[in-house]
Scaffold this active site. Structure first.
Site, short mmCIF file in Angstrom:
data_model
loop_
_atom_site.label_atom_id
_atom_site.label_comp_id
_atom_site.label_asym_id
_atom_site.label_seq_id
_atom_site.Cartn_x
_atom_site.Cartn_y
_atom_site.Cartn_z
N CYS A 88 2.15 8.05 8.75
CA CYS A 88 1.30 7.27 9.65
C CYS A 88 1.91 7.22 11.06
CB CYS A 88 1.01 5.89 9.07
SG CYS A 88 -0.34 5.02 9.90
N HIS A 185 -1.96 7.55 4.37
CA HIS A 185 -0.97 6.82 3.58
C HIS A 185 -0.94 7.38 2.16
CE1 HIS A 185 0.11 3.54 6.35
NE2 HIS A 185 -1.13 3.66 6.80
N GLU A 187 1.16 6.80 -0.07
CA GLU A 187 1.59 5.75 -1.00
C GLU A 187 0.45 4.84 -1.43
OE1 GLU A 187 1.85 3.74 3.03
OE2 GLU A 187 2.07 5.76 2.20
#
Length: 203
Positions: A88, A185, A187
């Site tokens: 990011c 993202h 994750e």
């Protein structure tokens, strides 16, 4: 390479007070990764892989790095040969400058700038599909989770490893030597993100 490589290697998540670290840690934990969250330079340098997170404002992130005397340190990490992953804002600050903070220099790892979306609501929030390029070895054409008002515009288009689309086509990730960096993202991107992390950790 097998998942045992993930267990044996140590991954450092750089803690400079400007990142969504816990979600990344949760993903690494799930994958059985040996990781640390730290701002200790010696511990980071002794790790096998480096994750450079980032969330928020370009200027704030650069100020945090400066206050922790980490600007030249992170620059050195990117040319160390160790696998380096920016996420990011951790992608955006690798470039020279951003429209978000016109008077602030980025890390200048790559030539280019960070531009604001001119159409649509910002930030872009939600799942969006990426289209990979021939420069990519870690991603699939899948949906990933994005939260961004700005996007990178690299001078060297050959480093781009995928494109996203939000009213325009834009670079969603880069891959160059030991550096991988993504706008989305991983994750927070469920199975697509998990598969990406697995490939990167095994790289």
């Amino acid at each position: 390479m097998t998942d045992s490589i993930i267990n044996k290697q140590k991954t450092a998540i750089i803690d400079y007070d400007s990142g969504n670290i816990q979600s990344i840690a949760n993903m690494l934990e799930y994958l059985g990764c040996n990781y640390i969250i730290t701002s200790d330079k010696e511990k980071i340098k002794s790790s096998d892989k480096i994750i450079f997170p980032g969330q928020g404002h370009f200027e704030q992130a650069m100020n945090k790095l400066k206050s922790k005397d980490m600007i030249s340190f992170v620059q050195d990490l990117t040319v160390s040969g160790k696998e380096f992953l920016g996420i990011c804002l951790g992608l955006q600050v690798l470039f020279e400058k951003s429209e978000e903070a016109p008077n602030v220099e980025g890390l200048k790892i790559f030539k280019g700038e960070v531009l604001k979306f001119k159409k649509g609501k910002t930030p872009q929030i939600g799942w969006a599909e990426i289209k990979t390029t021939k420069n990519n070895t870690l991603l699939d054409d899948e949906y990933f989770y994005f939260v961004n008002s700005y996007y990178i515009s690299p001078e060297n288009k050959d480093i781009i490893s995928s494109y996203g689309h939000y009213h325009i086509d834009y670079a969603a990730s880069v891959q160059y030597k030991n550096i991988t960096a993504v706008q989305f993202h991983p994750e927070k991107s469920s199975n697509a993100g998990m598969n990406f992390f697995k490939k990167w950790l095994q790289k």
